[in-house]
Design a protein around this motif. Sequence first.
Motif, mmCIF file in Angstrom:
data_model
loop_
_atom_site.group_PDB
_atom_site.id
_atom_site.type_symbol
_atom_site.label_atom_id
_atom_site.label_comp_id
_atom_site.label_asym_id
_atom_site.label_seq_id
_atom_site.Cartn_x
_atom_site.Cartn_y
_atom_site.Cartn_z
ATOM 1 N N ASN A 1 26.181 -44.721 -31.082
ATOM 2 C CA ASN A 1 25.174 -45.611 -30.537
ATOM 3 C C ASN A 1 23.790 -44.980 -30.504
ATOM 4 O OD1 ASN A 1 24.625 -48.132 -29.586
ATOM 5 N ND2 ASN A 1 24.688 -47.480 -27.439
ATOM 6 N N GLN B 1 24.283 -37.144 -23.949
ATOM 7 C CA GLN B 1 24.716 -37.113 -22.563
ATOM 8 C C GLN B 1 25.119 -38.496 -22.105
ATOM 9 O OE1 GLN B 1 22.247 -34.964 -19.947
ATOM 10 N NE2 GLN B 1 23.407 -35.544 -18.145
ATOM 11 N N GLU B 2 26.223 -38.545 -21.407
ATOM 12 C CA GLU B 2 26.657 -39.820 -20.852
ATOM 13 C C GLU B 2 27.142 -39.535 -19.446
ATOM 14 O OE1 GLU B 2 30.054 -42.055 -22.638
ATOM 15 O OE2 GLU B 2 28.391 -43.334 -23.272
ATOM 16 N N GLU C 1 31.939 -54.929 -33.410
ATOM 17 C CA GLU C 1 32.834 -54.684 -32.281
ATOM 18 C C GLU C 1 33.860 -55.786 -32.065
ATOM 19 O OE1 GLU C 1 29.539 -53.615 -30.126
ATOM 20 O OE2 GLU C 1 30.359 -51.753 -29.359
ATOM 21 N N ILE D 1 37.197 -41.043 -29.761
ATOM 22 C CA ILE D 1 36.381 -40.527 -28.673
ATOM 23 C C ILE D 1 37.045 -40.711 -27.316
ATOM 24 C CG2 ILE D 1 34.155 -40.700 -27.532
ATOM 25 C CD1 ILE D 1 33.028 -41.753 -30.147
ATOM 26 N N ARG D 2 37.478 -41.931 -27.036
ATOM 27 C CA ARG D 2 37.858 -42.198 -25.653
ATOM 28 C C ARG D 2 39.255 -41.729 -25.283
ATOM 29 N NH1 ARG D 2 35.429 -48.284 -24.817
ATOM 30 N NH2 ARG D 2 33.375 -47.839 -25.704
ATOM 31 N N LYS E 1 20.041 -38.331 -26.195
ATOM 32 C CA LYS E 1 20.240 -39.736 -25.904
ATOM 33 C C LYS E 1 21.019 -39.882 -24.624
ATOM 34 C CE LYS E 1 21.108 -44.121 -27.113
ATOM 35 N NZ LYS E 1 20.114 -45.130 -27.146
ATOM 36 N N VAL F 1 23.072 -42.301 -22.727
ATOM 37 C CA VAL F 1 23.689 -43.613 -22.886
ATOM 38 C C VAL F 1 24.115 -44.115 -21.524
ATOM 39 C CG1 VAL F 1 25.529 -44.868 -24.026
ATOM 40 C CG2 VAL F 1 24.509 -42.904 -25.131
ATOM 41 N N PRO F 2 23.716 -45.280 -21.157
ATOM 42 C CA PRO F 2 24.088 -45.796 -19.830
ATOM 43 C C PRO F 2 25.593 -46.040 -19.745
ATOM 44 C CG PRO F 2 22.998 -47.476 -21.120
ATOM 45 C CD PRO F 2 22.856 -46.210 -21.882
ATOM 46 N N ASP G 1 29.939 -53.400 -23.143
ATOM 47 C CA ASP G 1 30.700 -52.448 -23.934
ATOM 48 C C ASP G 1 29.922 -51.853 -25.090
ATOM 49 O OD1 ASP G 1 33.249 -51.329 -23.636
ATOM 50 O OD2 ASP G 1 33.861 -52.260 -25.502
ATOM 51 N N PHE G 2 28.944 -52.595 -25.626
ATOM 52 C CA PHE G 2 28.389 -52.141 -26.884
ATOM 53 C C PHE G 2 27.470 -50.948 -26.737
ATOM 54 C CE2 PHE G 2 26.470 -55.938 -25.216
ATOM 55 C CZ PHE G 2 25.168 -55.563 -24.970
ATOM 56 N N SER G 3 26.993 -50.634 -25.546
ATOM 57 C CA SER G 3 26.135 -49.473 -25.454
ATOM 58 C C SER G 3 26.863 -48.276 -24.853
ATOM 59 C CB SER G 3 24.898 -49.793 -24.611
ATOM 60 O OG SER G 3 25.333 -50.301 -23.375
ATOM 61 N N TYR G 4 28.116 -48.454 -24.505
ATOM 62 C CA TYR G 4 28.862 -47.377 -23.899
ATOM 63 C C TYR G 4 29.716 -46.702 -24.965
ATOM 64 C CZ TYR G 4 32.587 -45.210 -21.159
ATOM 65 O OH TYR G 4 33.500 -44.350 -20.642
ATOM 66 N N VAL G 5 29.489 -45.447 -25.191
ATOM 67 C CA VAL G 5 30.222 -44.751 -26.248
ATOM 68 C C VAL G 5 31.587 -44.290 -25.744
ATOM 69 C CG1 VAL G 5 30.192 -42.797 -27.827
ATOM 70 C CG2 VAL G 5 28.089 -43.985 -27.278
ATOM 71 N N GLY G 6 31.612 -43.717 -24.572
ATOM 72 C CA GLY G 6 32.891 -43.281 -24.029
ATOM 73 C C GLY G 6 33.085 -41.779 -24.062
ATOM 74 N N ILE G 7 31.969 -41.053 -24.163
ATOM 75 C CA ILE G 7 32.092 -39.595 -24.223
ATOM 76 C C ILE G 7 32.664 -39.062 -22.920
ATOM 77 C CG2 ILE G 7 30.820 -37.455 -24.493
ATOM 78 C CD1 ILE G 7 28.772 -38.927 -26.073
#
Lengths: 450, 336
Positions: free
Chosen positions: A87, A112-113, A287, A302-303, B14, B16-17, B23-29
């Motif tokens: 993203n 970062q998340e 998606e 990833i998840r 980056k 990411v919120p 769902d589309f902006s959440y990557v899931g790291i």
Amino acid sequence: VVYKRERVGGVNVKSPVAILLIVQQFNGLWVEVGEGARAVPLAGHVGFDSMPDQLVNKSVNHGFCFNILCIGETGLGKSTLMDTLFNTKFEGEPTQHNQPGVQLKSNTYELQESNVRLKLTVVNTVGFGDQINKEDSYKSIVEFIDTQFEAYLQEELKIKRTLHSYHDTRIHACLYFIAPTGHSLKSLDLVTMKKLDSKVNIIPIIAKSDAISKSELTKFKIKITSELVSNGVLIYQFPIDDETVAEINSTMNAHLPFAVVGSTEEVKIGNKMVKARQYPWGTVQVENENHCDFVKLREMLIRVNMEDLREQTHTRHYELYRRCKLEEMGFKDTDPDCKPFSLQETYEAKRNEFMGELQKKEEEMRQMFVQRVKEKEAELKEAEKELHEKFDRLKKLHQDEKKKLEDKKKSLDDELNGFKQKKMAAELLQSQALQAGGSTTLKRDKERKK
Amino acid sequence: MPTPAVPAACQVEKTVPGPGMGDFSYVGIDAILEQMRRKAMKQGFELNIMVVGQSGLGKSTLMNTLFKSKVSRKSVQATSQEKIPKTIHIKSVSHDIEEKGVRMKLTVIDTPGFGDQINNENCWQPIMKFINAQYEQYLQEEININRKKRIPDSRVHCCIYFIPPTGHCLRPLDVEFMRRLSKVVNIVPVIAKADTLTLEERDFFKQKIREELRANGIDVYPQKEFDEDAEDRMINDKIREMIPFAVVGSDQEYQVNGRRLLGRKTKWGTIEVENIAHCEFAYLRDLLIRTHMENIKDITSSIHYEVYRVRRLNENNTAVAHANGLPQHHMTSHEM
């Protein structure tokens, strides 16, 4: 309070009192070791259930790193897919494809998340499949992967090492992009994957899958899977040993290889902006699980399984590399007594040997150089000597000539002198004669007169 | 041959919120945290604690109290009579304990005979030997070509040293032992049987001990030099103000104010073990188990073990350089 039964070390621990006391000797000191650990019930809350949290906190402070390798022919959408997965827009402009051979370009990003910091490295193969002769295409990839393993091995073998803060560059996941021909795998694909399956976790994906219809896709997937199996290519299987994720992983395993579509452009569908590719005949939503397997890929990669990918890389692929490398260098596990030394020692010895050889070669070259210089010097000296001799000879010749000439001159001079003298004498005689003649004539006259 | 570009951390940072944004902006790291937790739960943990101190200081009882179960060596001993051994023995007992799905293999290493002889010279030597032997074992396994997926960790993570509650100062034996061992293992000193000291005596004693430790350059856990950042330092400074913890151990429960509590019942009252007004057991337990366990293990593996490894590997290098022909496997003088 949980009472657990465990089969420990071959001894069936049935009752809480059944323990195996093994006595070990540590250099003359008898140590009783309660091996075959028994399970004991806890009478209250102790608090070590916070251990996973402590571990997680430590990791969060430390940060994570993840390295993905994207292999695929030019134009299969590798960079776009990475952008879509994470993203974000990674690279500025598309890479230049004007180099011969396969290049590996690696870029590291900090993502970062919430409170998780990830150091993501994306390695792209530039020019893969572009060559006329693709026999050696896989070589630079294998070399790159090996280089990362080697770097880690070097760090691990160092005496003073900092594994704690080492930036792990080993490839954790390899996304292999298959061209959406709809028929079967290309031979380049099979060969490359076969060479890589023991070095890295391979996740094959069908790229640009919006070019294939649904029915073709099913057939394509089956064909690919059967070709991989018949050629003995071991692709990464999502782990099914942990009950929490076994179910979802095994479902996903059945959907391999994932058919993906990548896009960073957004299109308005209904009242939401979604990532999609817009065609005159319709819009492919990235998606949407009915349209492509992108969500599945993101979920798995990833998840759910990122940690497992890292672990497999370390415990399986890296260990294999390490084992092969060390055996190649001549280490053996057979002699337990001198082991810790043989590794370090032989490594050092080999290194010294190598350095020694290097030095010897250097010495040899130096000797040769010195020799040549000496020879040249001798040659020059010889030439110089010759010149001197020649000079001397000429000089002598010259001197001889000079002497001869001088002699001649002398003799001529002598002659001249002689002549002069004679002339003088003659003249004197003449004058005398004249006088005398007068006188002599006188005398003669006198005598006649007498 | 094409060479890969040198990876450089790009400026793309980056944020990411979270998942709330759709769902589309959440990557899931951040799901990796959950993955790590799962892995940890599956693998379980190992902890090796050593208790050192004279006989009768309540070492076994304290272990039982800490882990709320019979984990000390006395519980596995065949003989019920306690005989003070003539030399130092090292007794190691392992247990599998589980709490809320978290499994732990706890090993308690006891040292009966320490400090009990008339002449206690070099009584730390067998203990040093043991600790180094564990490091050696780990090193051997690590150096193997075919090595196990998970190297069994028998290294001593923490050594609890029991100080008798004299109330005055540290004895020469205490100083010597802690001075030598603080260099190879994490030492946590505790004042044993602290119910014989009044609060003032306790504070005075603690202060004396801290002074003596400082004067002798003894760095006990948490060591000042291993504080990672300001936050760590703050937390650890608070702990450093309190060590050594004055503890009381008990594995018997008594009725106090309608509740059943672990304690010691005397004619003049009941000492509640987990009451911080009575003794500092709770602080010790929190430090060792609930907050700093991972840190203790980390320091053992990344600092103490590495120091041992460096020394060991350097030794071999010099041995090789001198081509000594010494039998390579015997433990050379690691004792200090």
